[in-house]
Structures are given as structure tokens and as C-alpha cells.
Design an enzyme around this catalytic site. Structure first.
Site, mmCIF file in Angstrom:
data_model
loop_
_atom_site.group_PDB
_atom_site.id
_atom_site.type_symbol
_atom_site.label_atom_id
_atom_site.label_comp_id
_atom_site.label_asym_id
_atom_site.label_seq_id
_atom_site.Cartn_x
_atom_site.Cartn_y
_atom_site.Cartn_z
ATOM 1 C CG HIS A 126 48.135 33.275 33.713
ATOM 2 N ND1 HIS A 126 48.428 33.972 32.573
ATOM 3 C CD2 HIS A 126 48.496 34.080 34.752
ATOM 4 C CE1 HIS A 126 48.946 35.154 32.903
ATOM 5 N NE2 HIS A 126 48.982 35.237 34.199
ATOM 6 C CG ASP B 35 28.555 49.646 28.857
ATOM 7 O OD1 ASP B 35 27.708 48.885 29.379
ATOM 8 O OD2 ASP B 35 28.249 50.734 28.345
#
Length: 451
Positions: free
Chosen positions: A179, A392
Site C-alpha cells: 500500500h 481484460d
């Protein structure tokens, strides 16, 4: 290496969601390092003071549908080659954490690469159930390359990747994100760029890597009381018994009911889904834990700084754009006063997070080296609204996305699929407290109670 996950409870419902029962095995191959496909900058890379508080791993799984037949043998190779190419643009991710001369975290851009693992399961991908529902983290963590053996933050990787192929042709992309390098919006920009390269497309957004925009002011000055950094002397430990992970679904009808309850006494005249749900969960968790009425309790709220800064950050700015603001009160106040009391605290905390507040928080760390305190703290993080379902890699968008694990004092709000308007909330509690908490999450309880 073969990894086993234990049984998960079997059930599904509006008020407590659980995974599928059964053993789940993954055969993990040898881990390799994926290096940038071309020569990149070597040297030190600055991390801002906002990044200094965020050196922990966030683990996500992206599930892609099977083709109804045999495994897709080229999935791992396509994703690995695309990763090498995208790392040319995001080269700090191929480095490692170290400490600067003034004791701050900084990235050593060595180009050594990102840990990458390939794995195989002899099951259909359906064995995972709905991964937006976090009930048995050990099951999902088999799908992520974790570094639990790290003894300090500088041993944590900046990014890990695992591709697990299932016999139906489906696969899971497991990502471990440090993070301190990215927050979720930035991570999704990185993943979209990665997916574009996998499909043979040019990058829509090039990253802006210069984090010096968020340096502390000279001279640094603290202009606000930053309670998010303050430690509480009296600590309430929730980890004295076994922790259970559970997920709860909040559909539009349930959210409308919560808002009606919050507005009925006229203390506030409006509230958002996020503010009312954060307040409701904070109160319910405090009640379930049976905290001493005089015990101070804190709600930490992750705030995205992007919309707060003027001038705005550059497009594609690569950073962890999160700061924390917090609500403070006693457990007695929180649990005995109406829901509107807690919602108002949440609203006021969010309103406090202006640009001046953010700059003050950056300077607070510069002066004190103080880190966000998590004692007696409940943290909420909103992951809804993020484009998780637009990734995708050549085989269509993921069918489900979810966290592989969460910290013991977190609650994360995730979207329940691409088209759903429901919000899934995942968190963990001790066994005894979870039983009480689950009752309070039921629609009928909310309807009949004076929350």
C-alpha cells in the site's frame, strides 16, 4: 509446492454470506522474478509522508471464467510478458524498500523484478464460490503469493503476482500490493495498463511518477489536532480468542432503511450510503465487543486526497493517495445515542479532510514521525465505485473480484459484481462477538430496533 486450505462454512443469505465447503488444493510452481523488459532508472525513488503509514500488503483475487474445456496453457506466459513490459513504465514496482538517511521509507530502484508464481488446481474454478465474500481467508490466500515470513517492512515486496489455472480453463490472478506504493485507484490504473499491453494495445494513461508534489512544506507546520495519530493508553484487545471472517450484503432496500433510521430524529438532514453504513457498522461492532462504556473508541476513515488538492494532481499520478481522518467518542456515547449521532461524527470527520488538513497531516509526520494509531480503532475503506471489473487480459473481464484477506480491525466495502447495486461488507471479529454482530446485521433487527 502444494498448499491446502481448510473447510469454509456453507451458506448464503442476505445477512451473512459464506463460501463453499470442501478442501481446495493448489500446486504452486517455483517463484520467479519478472524484470522490466527494457533498461529502467536505477537509484532511489522518493515516497511521500502519506506513503510512510501504508507499508502493508493488500491482497486481491481476480477470477476469470473458464472456456468450458481444457486449461488455457498460455495464460501465465501472456500475463508474465505483459508484466515485464508494463514494468518499464512502472519501474519502481520492480525495486525494493529501504530506509533513507533520515529514517523514512524509500524505494531502491534496482530492477530486480516482481515475484511471480504459477499455480495449478485440479478443480473447477466454481470451487471458490463467490470470492467477493470473505469467509475463509486461508482458502483465497492460496491464490496469492504472500510473504508472511517478512520480519520488517523493508522485507515486504512492492508487488506480487500469482496466476492459478483451473482445469475448466478458468484462472485467478492473485495480486499482493504494497500500500505504500499504490492505493486501489492507482492499482487499477496499473492493472488496466498491464491488461492493455496483454491485448497488444498502447497505454491509454502513462504514469506520472514524481511524488515530490506531496513533500512536506518548508517550514513544516501542524495546523490541526490529528487524533488519527494519537495512541490510547487503555487498549482493548480483540485478538484474545479466535477471529471469524464474515461478509454481509447491503442491498438498496437495506440502505434506504438505514438512512431512514438515521434521519428520523432530525439531527441530520441527509447522509450518503458510505456515511450511514460506516456509522452503523462502528456502533454494531462496538456493541458486539461489549466494550466498557467509558472506553474510548475510534473510527478511522480512509479519505482519497485526489479531489481535495488544488491544483489537481497530474493525470496518472502514481502514488498512495490516502490519508486518514477519524471520529472519537466513548463506547457508551456511541452505543446509547441514536444512529444520527454516529453519522454526524462521520460526516464531520470527512468534512475536516480539506487540503489544509492533508498538508497538515503530511507535516505532522515530518515533525513527529508519528504513525497512524490503530489501538481501539475500527477502520473503514470504500472499494465500491472502482473499476475492478474492467481488466481484460485477452480473456474477457473478471467475473468476480474480492479481497484475499483483511486486517483484524478493517471493514472493506466491495461491489457485488459488475452490474449489482449491492455492497458487500467484509470484516472479522472474535467468535463470541461475531454471533451478536450477525444478529444486528439482519434486516428485521434493523427494522424493529431503535438503532
Amino acid at each position: 509446492m502444494e498448499s491446502n486450505a481448510g473447510d469454509a462454512g456453507m451458506d448464503a443469505g442476505m445477512d451473512g454470506l459464506h463460501g463453499n465447503r470442501g478442501m481446495f488444493r493448489v500446486r504452486r510452481m517455483e517463484t520467479t522474478l519478472v524484470r522490466p523488459a527494457a533498461e529502467t532508472y536505477r537509484g532511489l525513488y522518493f515516497l511521500s509522508n502519506l506513503d510512510q503509514n501504508m507499508a502493508y500488503m493488500v491482497e486481491l483475487v481476480f477470477c476469470f471464467k473458464g472456456n468450458g474445456g481444457k486449461r488455457r496453457d498460455n495464460v501465465s506466459e501472456v500475463i508474465k510478458q505483459a508484466l515485464a513490459k508494463v514494468l518499464v513504465h512502472y519501474y519502481p514496482l520492480a525495486g525494493s524498500l529501504t530506509l533513507s538517511s533520515d529514517g523514512k521509507l524509500i524505494v531502491n530502484c534496482t530492477g530486480e523484478g516482481v515475484p511471480f508464481a504459477e499455480a495449478i488446481s485440479d478443480y473447477e474454478i466454481e470451487v471458490l464460490g463467490d470470492v467477493t465474500v470473505l469467509n475463509e481467508p486461508s482458502k483465497l490466500r492460496n491464490l496469492v503469493l504472500s510473504f508472511d515470513s517478512a520480519t520488517n517492512v523493508t522485507e515486504l515486496p512492492l508487488l506480487t503476482v500469482q496466476v492459478t489455472s483451473f482445469k475448466c480453463g478458468g484462472f485467478v490472478l492473485g495480486i499482493g500490493m504494497n500500500h505504500c506504493m499504490t492505493d486501489l485507484p492507482t492499482l487499477m490504473e496499473f492493472i488496466h495498463s498491464w491488461a492493455e499491453i496483454a491485448r497488444g494495445l498502447p497505454l491509454t494513461i502513462l504514469p506520472s511518477l514524481d511524488r515530490s508534489i506531496l513533500r512536506s512544506r518548508q517550514p513544516a507546520k501542524i495546523e490541526f489536532a490529528h487524533h488519527e495519530f494519537e495512541k490510547n493508553e487503555k487498549v482493548f484487545n480483540i485478538q484474545e480468542e479466535q477471529l471469524l471472517y464474515r461478509s454481509f450484503s447491503f442491498n438498496p432496500g437495506k440502505m434506504t432503511l438505514l438512512k431512514t433510521k438515521a434521519l428520523e430524529d432530525g439531527v441530520i438532514n441527509k447522509c450518503t450510503n458510505f456515511t450511514v453504513l460506516s456509522a452503523f457498522l462502528w456502533r454494531a461492532r462496538t456493541r458486539a465487543l461489549k466494550m466498557d462504556p467509558n472506553q474510548q473508541t475510534k473510527l478511522l476513515i480512509a479519505v482519497d486526497v485526489r479531489s481535495k488538492l488544488n491544483p489537481p494532481l497530474p493525470k496518472g499520478y502514481f502514488f498512495s493517495g490516502i490519508t486518514f481522518t477519524c471520529c472519537l467518542c466513548t463506547a457508551g456515547e456511541l452505543t446509547t445515542k441514536p444512529l444520527s449521532f454516529a453519522v454526524k461524527l462521520v460526516q464531520e470527520a470527512i468534512e475536516l479532510a480539506t487540503e489544509d488538513y492533508i498538508r497538515s497531516a503530511i507535516d505532522y509526520f515530518e515533525i513527529t514521525r508519528g504513525r497512524t494509531s490503530i489501538e481501539n480503532t475500527f477502520m473503514v475503506s470504500k472499494w465500491t465505485g472502482l473499476p475492478f471489473y474492467n481488466a481484460d487480459f485477452s480473456w474477457g473481464d473478471p467475473i468476480k473480484v474480492g479481497p484475499a484477506t483483511i486486517k483484524h480491525n478493517w471493514a472493506v466495502f466491495v461491489p457485488d459484481g459488475k452490474e449489482s447495486k449491492n455492497t458487500i461488507v467484509s470484516l472479522c471479529l472474535p467468535v463470541s462477538a461475531m454471533k451478536i454482530f450477525q444478529e444486528m446485521m439482519q434486516f428485521n433487527f434493523i427494522l424493529k430496533s431503535s438503532i
